[in-house]
Enzyme design. Structure first.
Site, mmCIF file in Angstrom:
data_model
loop_
_atom_site.group_PDB
_atom_site.id
_atom_site.type_symbol
_atom_site.label_atom_id
_atom_site.label_comp_id
_atom_site.label_asym_id
_atom_site.label_seq_id
_atom_site.Cartn_x
_atom_site.Cartn_y
_atom_site.Cartn_z
ATOM 1 N N ARG A 64 -39.206 70.647 0.086
ATOM 2 C CA ARG A 64 -39.835 70.349 -1.190
ATOM 3 C C ARG A 64 -40.339 69.093 -1.646
ATOM 4 O O ARG A 64 -40.605 69.043 -2.674
ATOM 5 C CB ARG A 64 -38.624 70.886 -2.325
ATOM 6 C CG ARG A 64 -37.913 72.105 -2.298
ATOM 7 C CD ARG A 64 -38.684 73.359 -2.132
ATOM 8 N NE ARG A 64 -38.028 74.541 -2.219
ATOM 9 C CZ ARG A 64 -38.559 75.748 -1.887
ATOM 10 N NH1 ARG A 64 -39.570 75.908 -1.511
ATOM 11 N NH2 ARG A 64 -37.732 76.735 -1.962
ATOM 12 N N ASN A 277 -37.154 86.218 0.247
ATOM 13 C CA ASN A 277 -38.283 86.859 0.720
ATOM 14 C C ASN A 277 -38.306 86.549 2.172
ATOM 15 O O ASN A 277 -38.454 85.445 2.748
ATOM 16 C CB ASN A 277 -39.721 86.493 0.359
ATOM 17 C CG ASN A 277 -39.811 86.887 -1.396
ATOM 18 O OD1 ASN A 277 -39.197 87.376 -1.833
ATOM 19 N ND2 ASN A 277 -40.413 85.926 -1.967
ATOM 20 N N ASP A 304 -34.639 79.217 7.090
ATOM 21 C CA ASP A 304 -35.459 79.316 5.864
ATOM 22 C C ASP A 304 -34.945 78.411 4.730
ATOM 23 O O ASP A 304 -34.872 79.171 3.729
ATOM 24 C CB ASP A 304 -35.747 80.844 5.638
ATOM 25 C CG ASP A 304 -36.963 80.950 4.480
ATOM 26 O OD1 ASP A 304 -37.684 80.066 4.265
ATOM 27 O OD2 ASP A 304 -37.041 81.894 4.084
#
Length: 422
Positions: A64, A277, A304
């Site tokens: 991030r 997702n 992930d």
């Protein structure tokens, strides 16, 4: 100088699984043999009863940084990785700004010099993640980008994907693809099945993943590009990757621990903390993923790791962001769901968590051999612990509170101790 004594060396690069000593000097492996004398070493680690293996490599994390440092940053993400046994991670490019220029790439690379593990930054495939124009892949590779991905978003322009694959083949870099066709998804983050119906949602069906996996496997066969199918979740997609491999495609596939451990039923209990997702699917899909791991259709385990704040993850299901953290529970889930369940050996698990990820990104590591970088994880395969107290800024995972088996004791990166369990 560090000496690791009496550990069970599990080194898939040399097919070694036996008790050996490992000596480290100046960031490199000095020697690997039995009965190394302790004299002259600054630190001696007694690894009796522990496994000594190549440092884990995760080819799919979100730190991030830049832009969303309230969720995670390179420092906290790296601490989380080290606590999980990872010595190298590959950061995705969906930051703010997107890593589609040398300037943003340099920002990450400069900040990465401050952390105790190796950070590889993947660059975007398309400018701004808009799916319309390719980045300057050649210039970005020269600046240090070892791979390219628009992870988080699919690229719908088939001709553009073909062009990207042709360029990637020329540059010998991997392309990693998030495979979900948004036009086929009612609500992302939950499988289009019984649980979605209970929530009053349409959900995301297998076919949304399958059609894009099929497309990209066929184009990989045509171009010869090295392609990574990210976080595979559909059993049908596992079969398509297997077909492509059998026909000579340089296709890799990665499975996330949550996809080979949980099913859509976890959404009933954990709600938004089990939203990701692609979503958790059925027991059939999970078993197909395990089958793919067993026969090497799926060579890579990748987390992930996707941090979000607790506030972001505690709203209405359809309005919450998808994704969970995973670096600190990955190894234990591999041990419990794959090794202890009889699906993989420790050599096979370590290959999927170190050797094959290194191969995908052309990294000269993941081998405990003389002269190689001293990137090592030492873990107790039998120690039990409760998931929680994360080094990550985030806590968004359904595994908090679960009893885990397999605990990292030391993470050594470039000959330095990056993490020690105390």
């Amino acid at each position: 100088m560090i000496l690791i004594k009496n550990g069970r060396l599990v080194n898939p690069a040399t097919n070694t699984d036996e008790v050996m000593d490992v000596a480290i000097e100046n960031g490199k492996i000095l020697k690997v043999e039995k009965g190394i004398e302790e004299n002259g070493f600054e630190k001696v680690i007694d690894a009796a009863g522990k496994i000594v293996a190549p440092g884990l490599i995760d080819v799919h994390v979100h730190f991030r940084d830049p832009g969303f440092e309230h969720k995670e940053d390179l420092l906290t993400g790296s601490a989380s990785a080290a606590k999980g046994g990872f010595t190298t991670v590959v950061c995705m490019a969906n930051t703010k700004p997107v890593v589609d220029s040398v300037e943003v790439l340099n920002y990450v690379q400069n900040k990465a010099e401050l952390v105790p593990i190796n950070i590889v930054q993947a660059a975007a495939i398309t400018k701004g993640f808009l799916g319309k124009e390719l980045v300057d892949m050649k210039t970005l590779k020269e600046a240090g980008a070892l791979g390219f991905t628009d992870d988080g978003l699919p690229i719908n322009d088939t001709a553009l994907v073909m062009k990207a694959m042709e360029m990637a083949k020329e540059l010998d870099v991997p392309l990693s693809f998030h495979e979900e066709d948004p036009s086929l998804i009612g609500n992302p983050g939950v499988n289009a099945g019984e649980v979605a119906k209970e929530l009053g949602l349409v959900g995301a069906p297998n076919v949304a993943e399958d059609v894009m996996v099929a497309r990209d496997c066929m184009m990989a066969m045509k171009t010869g590009a090295k392609v990574d199918i990210q976080h595979i979740s559909s059993g049908n997609s596992v079969d398509m990757v297997r077909f492509a491999k059998q026909h000579g495609a340089r296709v890799y596939a990665e499975a996330s621990p949550h996809h080979f451990t949980l099913t859509e039923d976890a959404v009933r209990e954990h709600k938004t903390f089990a939203k990701m997702n692609p979503p958790l699917r059925t027991a059939w899909d999970r078993d197909k993923i395990i089958e793919g791991l067993k026969d090497n259709t799926i060579e890579i385990i990748a987390t992930d790791h996707a941090p979000h704040t607790t506030e972001e993850k505690t709203g209405e299901f359809q309005n919450c962001p998808s994704g969970i953290i995973g670096l600190e529970t990955s190894l234990a889930l591999g041990i419990m769901s794959l090794v202890n369940a009889g699906h993989l050996t420790y050599l096979q698990l370590m290959e999927k968590m170190s050797v094959k990820p290194a191969e995908l990104y052309n990294l000269d590591t993941a081998n405990i051999a003389e002269g190689k970088p001293a990137d090592i994880v030492i873990f107790d395969p039998n120690e039990k612990w409760i998931a929680g107290d994360y080094a990550s800024k985030a806590e968004n995972t359904p595994f908090t509170g679960m009893e885990m088996t397999g605990k990292v004791k030391y993470t050594i990166c470039n000959g330095r101790i990056a993490y020690e369990d105390k």
